[in-house]
Enzyme design. Sequence first.
Site, short mmCIF file in Angstrom:
data_model
loop_
_atom_site.label_atom_id
_atom_site.label_comp_id
_atom_site.label_asym_id
_atom_site.label_seq_id
_atom_site.Cartn_x
_atom_site.Cartn_y
_atom_site.Cartn_z
N ASN A 216 -2.53 1.21 16.27
CA ASN A 216 -2.59 2.05 15.07
C ASN A 216 -3.96 1.75 14.45
OD1 ASN A 216 -2.45 3.36 12.65
ND2 ASN A 216 -0.46 2.52 12.06
N ARG B 207 0.83 -1.20 0.00
CA ARG B 207 0.00 0.00 0.00
C ARG B 207 0.87 1.26 0.00
NH1 ARG B 207 -2.87 2.14 5.55
NH2 ARG B 207 -4.04 3.80 4.56
N ALA C 120 -7.43 4.77 9.68
CA ALA C 120 -8.35 5.89 9.49
C ALA C 120 -9.39 6.00 10.60
CB ALA C 120 -9.03 5.77 8.13
N GLU D 163 -0.54 5.16 21.10
CA GLU D 163 -1.02 5.30 19.72
C GLU D 163 0.19 5.46 18.79
OE1 GLU D 163 -3.65 8.67 19.41
OE2 GLU D 163 -3.61 8.67 17.22
C1 DQA Z 1 -1.95 5.81 9.58
C2 DQA Z 1 -2.38 7.25 9.26
C3 DQA Z 1 -3.87 7.31 9.01
O1 DQA Z 1 -4.26 8.64 8.72
C4 DQA Z 1 -4.23 6.43 7.83
O2 DQA Z 1 -5.64 6.44 7.63
C5 DQA Z 1 -3.71 5.05 7.97
C6 DQA Z 1 -2.37 4.85 8.49
C7 DQA Z 1 -0.42 5.69 9.74
O3 DQA Z 1 0.02 4.70 10.31
O4 DQA Z 1 0.33 6.55 9.30
O5 DQA Z 1 -4.37 4.08 7.58
O6 DQA Z 1 -2.54 5.42 10.81
#
Ligand code: DQA
Length: 142
Positions: A72, A18, A75, A96
Amino acid sequence: MKQILIINGPNLNLLGKREPTIYGNRSFVDYLKTIEELFPEVQLRYFQSNHEGELIDKIHELGFDIDGIVINAGAYTHTSIAIADALSAVTAPAVEVHISNVHARESFRHHSYLSAKCKGVIVGLGLKGYELAIQYLVMNDK
Ligand code: DQA
């Protein structure tokens, strides 16, 4: 033995494939081997889901028994009062983590519902952020 739960939310199952310029080339399952080697004295549990309710169920299931949560929420970080409530409900302290520097990205990524429920937040340090979070939770006494 300390037990730490690592929770990854939606789309983080695609790490390595991704948007590699943002999230890197490494899959989380591969990285997990590295952190297991780094922390042989810690029992690491890993859970990933693309579904909000499943993330909440896992926090409820383990959050009263373990020593810490590294989360984590992808979104859902920016949308989920329900995950924030789940972190408040359980006794395990949480950290976090975000792989990317969310503050250098779109403004909708600047707010987190989870941060206030966590001991701290690590953003923008790539996968290394998970190691740092585990290190903190292992040193921290509840
Ligand atoms: C994320 C940042 C978020 O905004 C995003 O939606 C993700 C990954 C990161 O690890 O940088 O899915 O949590």
